[in-house]
Write a protein that holds these residues in place. Structure first.
Motif, PDB file in Angstrom:
ATOM      1  N   VAL A 269      -1.288   7.338  -5.156  1.00  0.00           N
ATOM      2  CA  VAL A 269      -2.128   6.799  -3.522  1.00  0.00           C
ATOM      3  C   VAL A 269      -3.080   7.742  -3.031  1.00  0.00           C
ATOM      4  O   VAL A 269      -3.369   8.427  -3.613  1.00  0.00           O
ATOM      5  CB  VAL A 269      -1.054   8.647  -2.421  1.00  0.00           C
ATOM      6  CG1 VAL A 269      -1.086   8.613  -1.522  1.00  0.00           C
ATOM      7  CG2 VAL A 269       0.778   8.122  -2.902  1.00  0.00           C
ATOM      8  N   ASP A 270      -3.714   6.444  -1.696  1.00  0.00           N
ATOM      9  CA  ASP A 270      -4.817   7.243  -2.341  1.00  0.00           C
ATOM     10  C   ASP A 270      -5.539   7.971  -1.111  1.00  0.00           C
ATOM     11  O   ASP A 270      -4.684   8.155   0.100  1.00  0.00           O
ATOM     12  CB  ASP A 270      -6.009   5.621  -1.148  1.00  0.00           C
ATOM     13  CG  ASP A 270      -7.282   5.603  -1.380  1.00  0.00           C
ATOM     14  OD1 ASP A 270      -7.983   6.677  -0.759  1.00  0.00           O
ATOM     15  OD2 ASP A 270      -7.620   4.628  -1.502  1.00  0.00           O
TER      16      ASP A 270
ATOM     17  N   ARG B  97      -4.858   7.953   2.640  1.00  0.00           N
ATOM     18  CA  ARG B  97      -3.886   7.734   3.338  1.00  0.00           C
ATOM     19  C   ARG B  97      -2.874   8.657   2.437  1.00  0.00           C
ATOM     20  O   ARG B  97      -1.608   8.577   2.484  1.00  0.00           O
ATOM     21  CB  ARG B  97      -3.398   6.579   1.917  1.00  0.00           C
ATOM     22  CG  ARG B  97      -4.339   5.327   2.233  1.00  0.00           C
ATOM     23  CD  ARG B  97      -3.984   4.268   3.700  1.00  0.00           C
ATOM     24  NE  ARG B  97      -5.219   3.375   3.604  1.00  0.00           N
ATOM     25  CZ  ARG B  97      -5.661   2.516   4.714  1.00  0.00           C
ATOM     26  NH1 ARG B  97      -5.275   3.291   6.219  1.00  0.00           N
ATOM     27  NH2 ARG B  97      -6.705   1.635   4.759  1.00  0.00           N
TER      28      ARG B  97
ATOM     29  N   MET C 130       1.013  -1.213   0.137  1.00  0.00           N
ATOM     30  CA  MET C 130       0.149  -0.414  -0.052  1.00  0.00           C
ATOM     31  C   MET C 130       1.553   1.146  -0.083  1.00  0.00           C
ATOM     32  O   MET C 130       1.875   1.431   0.502  1.00  0.00           O
ATOM     33  CB  MET C 130      -0.655   0.114   1.519  1.00  0.00           C
ATOM     34  CG  MET C 130      -1.715   1.519   1.029  1.00  0.00           C
ATOM     35  SD  MET C 130      -3.015   1.066   2.704  1.00  0.00           S
ATOM     36  CE  MET C 130      -3.532   0.009   2.652  1.00  0.00           C
ATOM     37  N   LEU C 131       0.582   2.431  -0.687  1.00  0.00           N
ATOM     38  CA  LEU C 131       1.513   3.566  -1.223  1.00  0.00           C
ATOM     39  C   LEU C 131       0.511   4.227  -0.197  1.00  0.00           C
ATOM     40  O   LEU C 131      -0.595   4.533   0.259  1.00  0.00           O
ATOM     41  CB  LEU C 131       0.938   3.884  -2.398  1.00  0.00           C
ATOM     42  CG  LEU C 131       1.171   3.488  -3.820  1.00  0.00           C
ATOM     43  CD1 LEU C 131       1.415   4.061  -4.529  1.00  0.00           C
ATOM     44  CD2 LEU C 131       3.050   3.320  -3.438  1.00  0.00           C
ATOM     45  N   ILE C 132       1.517   4.953   0.681  1.00  0.00           N
ATOM     46  CA  ILE C 132       0.804   6.281   2.247  1.00  0.00           C
ATOM     47  C   ILE C 132       2.106   7.703   1.603  1.00  0.00           C
ATOM     48  O   ILE C 132       3.195   7.369   1.308  1.00  0.00           O
ATOM     49  CB  ILE C 132       1.581   5.932   3.435  1.00  0.00           C
ATOM     50  CG1 ILE C 132       1.117   4.307   3.911  1.00  0.00           C
ATOM     51  CG2 ILE C 132       1.109   6.373   4.157  1.00  0.00           C
ATOM     52  CD1 ILE C 132      -0.264   4.066   3.575  1.00  0.00           C
TER      53      ILE C 132
ATOM     54  N   SER D  94       5.361  -4.029   4.275  1.00  0.00           N
ATOM     55  CA  SER D  94       5.355  -4.202   2.527  1.00  0.00           C
ATOM     56  C   SER D  94       4.710  -2.920   2.125  1.00  0.00           C
ATOM     57  O   SER D  94       5.010  -2.479   0.708  1.00  0.00           O
ATOM     58  CB  SER D  94       4.560  -5.413   2.493  1.00  0.00           C
ATOM     59  OG  SER D  94       2.894  -5.164   2.588  1.00  0.00           O
ATOM     60  N   ASP D  95       4.592  -1.660   2.803  1.00  0.00           N
ATOM     61  CA  ASP D  95       3.883  -0.658   2.394  1.00  0.00           C
ATOM     62  C   ASP D  95       4.802  -0.030   1.942  1.00  0.00           C
ATOM     63  O   ASP D  95       5.999   0.027   2.503  1.00  0.00           O
ATOM     64  CB  ASP D  95       3.122   0.678   3.832  1.00  0.00           C
ATOM     65  CG  ASP D  95       2.240   0.082   4.030  1.00  0.00           C
ATOM     66  OD1 ASP D  95       1.197  -0.894   3.402  1.00  0.00           O
ATOM     67  OD2 ASP D  95       1.928   0.116   5.550  1.00  0.00           O
TER      68      ASP D  95
END
Length: 227
Positions: A29-30, A33, A1-3, A59-60
């Protein structure tokens, strides 16, 4: 996941996050987030960054627009990247001098290694130059300042040296001609500036600007002539 993390230096509304937000969203990126701060990069109390780092899971990938949005200085950025790697978290920079850094890819890890090596090289140069200057002053019967007084040159050496694990605080104090109390009043054990250290460098810069503004010293009024 992209932060994603964004930061602007001023909280008075004169700076906006639109450019950074658009770049992070375009990178995937969401919007939910995204974390942000409206504070100087040199401040330790950045709640947005603290919350961002706390939210990261293995894994982020932490994504930032530029390197200087994340850290106080290059050493802090390198420490942060190593901490993220130890947690299984990647780091990706979208633009600027660190645009090639992406610790989730082999090439990006290579570029990060180059940045880390350059930072260490720069730190060693600062230490070497400052020690040489202090040694030269002692050879001429000077101590580089009054006993126990911290100077900008000493402070730069202290910043560089305190960031190294092999630095002995007692030996460093003897080299600088300051007490432990004076040293720790200006820098913390990691070499980061404390309020007294920030004031010392701020006053030095202010003195230099004042000298540059005086007639005959190269400032804007220094070349006024009559007739």
């Amino acid at each position: 996941m992209l932060i994603g993390y964004m930061r602007v230096s001023k909280a008075d509304g004169s700076q906006v996050l639109d450019l950074q937000r658009d770049a992070l969203l375009a990178a995937g990126v969401d919007p939910a987030r995204l974390y942000e701060d409206h504070a100087s990069g040199r401040r330790d109390d950045r709640p947005g960054l603290a919350a961002c780092l706390k939210s990261l899971r293995p894994s982020d990938t932490l994504v930032a627009w530029k390197l200087d949005r994340l850290g106080r200085d290059l050493r802090h950025l390198i420490t942060l990247a190593h901490e993220l790697t130890g947690r299984g978290v990647g780091l990706r920079i979208l633009t600027g001098e660190g645009a090639a850094i992406d610790t989730t890819s082999p090439n990006g890890r290579l570029m990060f290694g180059v940045f880390a090596a350059l930072a260490e090289f720069e730190r060693e140069l600062i230490v070497e130059r400052t020690r040489a200057g202090l040694a030269s002053a002692r050879a001429r019967g000077r101590r580089g300042g009054r006993p126990y007084k911290m100077t900008p040159a000493k402070l730069r050496l202290a910043q560089a040296a305190m960031g190294r694990r092999d630095t002995g605080v007692g030996a460093l104090c003897a080299e600088l001609g300051v007490t432990r109390q004076t040293l720790y009043r200006h820098v913390d054990p990691g070499g980061r500036l404390r309020p007294d250290g920030e004031r010392l460098l701020r006053h030095r810069r202010g003195d230099e600007r004042m000298q540059g503004a005086l007639p005959g010293t190269g400032g804007p009024e220094g070349d006024n002539r009559h007739g």
